[in-house]
Scaffold this active site. Sequence first.
Site, PDB file in Angstrom:
ATOM      1  N   LYS A  36     119.040  64.385 -47.828  1.00  0.00           N
ATOM      2  CA  LYS A  36     118.374  64.279 -46.534  1.00  0.00           C
ATOM      3  C   LYS A  36     117.705  65.605 -46.175  1.00  0.00           C
ATOM      4  O   LYS A  36     116.581  65.642 -45.675  1.00  0.00           O
ATOM      5  CB  LYS A  36     119.390  63.901 -45.451  1.00  0.00           C
ATOM      6  N   TYR A  46     120.566  73.920 -38.011  1.00  0.00           N
ATOM      7  CA  TYR A  46     121.726  73.064 -38.290  1.00  0.00           C
ATOM      8  C   TYR A  46     123.020  73.810 -37.980  1.00  0.00           C
ATOM      9  O   TYR A  46     123.928  73.267 -37.350  1.00  0.00           O
ATOM     10  CB  TYR A  46     121.704  72.627 -39.754  1.00  0.00           C
ATOM     11  N   ASN A  91     131.766  61.571 -37.547  1.00  0.00           N
ATOM     12  CA  ASN A  91     131.455  62.005 -38.898  1.00  0.00           C
ATOM     13  C   ASN A  91     129.959  62.201 -39.143  1.00  0.00           C
ATOM     14  O   ASN A  91     129.574  62.995 -39.999  1.00  0.00           O
ATOM     15  CB  ASN A  91     132.008  60.981 -39.894  1.00  0.00           C
TER      16      ASN A  91
END
Length: 211
Positions: free
Chosen positions: A159, A117, A48
């Site tokens: 974040k 990402y 996760n």
Amino acid sequence: KLAAECQSAGYPGTLIPYKCDLSNEEEILSMFSAIRTLHQGVDVCINNAGLARPEPLLSGKTEGWRTMIDVNVMAVSICTREAYQSMKERNIDDGHIININSMNGHSVVPQSVVHFYSATKYAVTALTEGLRQELREARTHIRATCISPGLVETGFAFKLHDNDPERAAATYESIRCLKAEDMANAVIYVLSAPPHVQIGDIQMRPTEQIS
């Protein structure tokens, strides 16, 4: 704290917290060793953990890229390997490995801060299919699944935009986002499929999400 909340709420089962830096292989291996000692091993592994740093391809910092690779790709791979080995040594033939992926692992959105990402999440897409094939080659009934959500209301944006908390908060205010419970329900659905059914990927977005 969360374990105590679960207990006081009367939930079945027990939550056992274990501190582990997933960017550090030694700590991952130590965690799996502790699981083996205390709980025999792993039957279901849900990868996760994931994060994004605001590092575009043309100007991003190498450190940020490396952090994303370490957590989003390497940790997933190491945990998957160790979970499989745990199942194999105990002759677990009906285990399950679930990778929490992202819709960014299926399409590249025009936002430079998440391009790297997205590349790590495309890697998760490939890793999960590669895992499925290797599990078949191993003649096991252990299953591999991706769950690919769109915008989920978590600490993720805080974040990503750690220097701009207002922007992070706004990420979750523009539409009605998915909740952690929605993800948990998807996991339960995957795990509850009959043994002959392998769900490859669940792609889920908030109804109001455009991209």
